[in-house]
Design a protein around this motif. Structure first.
Motif, PDB file in Angstrom:
ATOM      1  N   GLU A   3       0.693  -1.360  -0.060  1.00 38.65           N
ATOM      2  CA  GLU A   3       0.144  -0.455  -0.010  1.00 38.65           C
ATOM      3  C   GLU A   3       0.790   1.218  -0.023  1.00 38.65           C
ATOM      4  O   GLU A   3       1.873   1.586   1.718  1.00 38.65           O
ATOM      5  N   SER A   5       0.540   5.650   0.173  1.00 35.98           N
ATOM      6  CA  SER A   5      -0.104   6.303   0.806  1.00 35.98           C
ATOM      7  C   SER A   5       0.110   7.399   0.973  1.00 35.98           C
ATOM      8  O   SER A   5       0.737   8.215   1.620  1.00 35.98           O
ATOM      9  N   SER A  23      -2.594   0.379  -4.122  1.00 36.75           N
ATOM     10  CA  SER A  23      -2.270  -1.144  -3.736  1.00 36.75           C
ATOM     11  C   SER A  23      -1.833  -1.270  -4.539  1.00 36.75           C
ATOM     12  O   SER A  23      -3.372  -1.009  -5.911  1.00 36.75           O
ATOM     13  N   GLU A  57       3.705   7.576   2.941  1.00 33.57           N
ATOM     14  CA  GLU A  57       3.946   6.320   3.302  1.00 33.57           C
ATOM     15  C   GLU A  57       3.873   4.667   2.992  1.00 33.57           C
ATOM     16  O   GLU A  57       2.712   5.297   1.682  1.00 33.57           O
ATOM     17  N   ARG A  59       3.476   0.642   3.046  1.00 33.36           N
ATOM     18  CA  ARG A  59       3.329  -0.650   3.673  1.00 33.36           C
ATOM     19  C   ARG A  59       3.668  -1.785   3.280  1.00 33.36           C
ATOM     20  O   ARG A  59       2.978  -1.440   1.917  1.00 33.36           O
ATOM     21  N   TRP A  60       3.599  -2.499   3.393  1.00 31.38           N
ATOM     22  CA  TRP A  60       4.372  -4.345   3.101  1.00 31.38           C
ATOM     23  C   TRP A  60       3.377  -4.524   4.523  1.00 31.38           C
ATOM     24  O   TRP A  60       3.408  -5.021   5.701  1.00 31.38           O
ATOM     25  N   GLY A  62       0.676  -4.245   6.127  1.00 32.15           N
ATOM     26  CA  GLY A  62      -0.182  -3.788   6.916  1.00 32.15           C
ATOM     27  C   GLY A  62       0.846  -2.682   7.596  1.00 32.15           C
ATOM     28  O   GLY A  62       0.628  -1.753   8.676  1.00 32.15           O
ATOM     29  N   ALA A  63       2.869  -3.068   7.808  1.00 29.79           N
ATOM     30  CA  ALA A  63       2.907  -2.603   8.673  1.00 29.79           C
ATOM     31  C   ALA A  63       4.027  -1.685   7.696  1.00 29.79           C
ATOM     32  O   ALA A  63       4.574  -1.916   6.548  1.00 29.79           O
ATOM     33  N   PRO A  64       4.261   0.007   8.199  1.00 29.19           N
ATOM     34  CA  PRO A  64       5.566   0.596   8.013  1.00 29.19           C
ATOM     35  C   PRO A  64       6.531   0.180   7.122  1.00 29.19           C
ATOM     36  O   PRO A  64       7.730  -0.506   8.017  1.00 29.19           O
ATOM     37  N   ILE A  65       7.146   0.050   5.730  1.00 29.80           N
ATOM     38  CA  ILE A  65       8.317  -0.359   5.202  1.00 29.80           C
ATOM     39  C   ILE A  65       9.758   0.190   6.281  1.00 29.80           C
ATOM     40  O   ILE A  65      10.382  -0.253   5.861  1.00 29.80           O
ATOM     41  N   THR A  67       9.837   0.599   9.279  1.00 30.30           N
ATOM     42  CA  THR A  67      10.241  -0.850  10.245  1.00 30.30           C
ATOM     43  C   THR A  67      10.711  -2.019   9.740  1.00 30.30           C
ATOM     44  O   THR A  67      10.687  -2.714  10.524  1.00 30.30           O
ATOM     45  N   TYR A  72      11.753  -6.815   4.977  1.00 28.67           N
ATOM     46  CA  TYR A  72      11.182  -6.126   3.901  1.00 28.67           C
ATOM     47  C   TYR A  72      12.045  -6.686   2.129  1.00 28.67           C
ATOM     48  O   TYR A  72      11.455  -7.234   1.294  1.00 28.67           O
TER      49      TYR A  72
END
Length: 199
Positions: A3, A5, A23, A57, A59-60, A62-65, A67, A72
């Motif tokens: 995703e 955003s 997405s 941001e 996200r992979w 649901g989590a920010p890449i 982090t 990832y």
């Protein structure tokens, strides 16, 4: 799966895109289109984590890449516009090293054979098309990697090699992988959707 955003990217004082949200799900092939300088390469570099967006941001699952870091990078194959192969190494050595860094154990010769690349000749002796195919051989051994990010994968390829890349992309999507790619060419691999950047 992936995703994006509210992405914004500015380079050298010029905004390439802003408020970009989309997405990509399993099995999708997203083509990023646009004129030269519209931000296609910058967007791919943001999606793989090599470039930070000015806003927004990625996200992979649901989590920010940012982090996820290595977690990832092991889930993606990123092939940039220029073939990332070392001149003094053979295609087999290049492929083995790139896969080892990604945590993959592969049979390099089989991947190179799929793209019609000699395995044991120093890369400096190869043509531009052969160098490109040597880099693209990574796709032939990355079936298990869920996300492929490909910048101009058809550049410098002849018709036969382009058809092989088409087949690799189509097969990856068919087994549930996702592919995001840029190209100025019409391809047999097609795309589930096209995202047009206007720069």
């Amino acid at each position: 799966m992936l995703e994006a955003s509210g992405l914004q990217c500015a380079r050298q004082g010029r905004t390439l895109f802003r408020s970009l949200t989309f997405s990509v799900a399993a099995g999708e092939r997203l083509r990023i289109a646009g004129a030269n300088g519209s931000g296609k390469t910058s967007l791919l570099r943001i999606l793989c984590g090599l470039l930070a967006p000015n806003e927004g941001e990625v996200r992979w699952k649901g989590a920010p890449i940012g982090t996820l870091k290595e977690e990832y990078t092991k889930e993606i194959v990123y092939l940039g516009h220029a073939p990332a192969v070392k001149d003094d190494l053979t295609p087999a050595e290049n492929l083995e090293i790139s896969c080892k860094l990604a945590g993959l154990t592969v049979k390099a010769d089989a991947g190179l054979a799929r793209l019609g690349v000699p395995a044991d000749v120093p890369v400096r002796k190869l043509s531009q098309g052969q160098r490109r195919r040597a880099a693209l051989a990574r796709l032939a051994v990355s079936e298990s990697v869920p996300l492929w990010l490909l910048d101009e994968p058809y550049a410098a390829l002849d018709t036969q090699a382009a058809a092989t890349v088409d087949a690799l992309i189509a097969a990856h999507a068919a087994r549930g992988g996702a592919v995001i790619f840029t190209t100025h060419q019409e391809t047999g691999a097609g795309a589930s959707r096209v995202l047009e950047l206007h720069g």
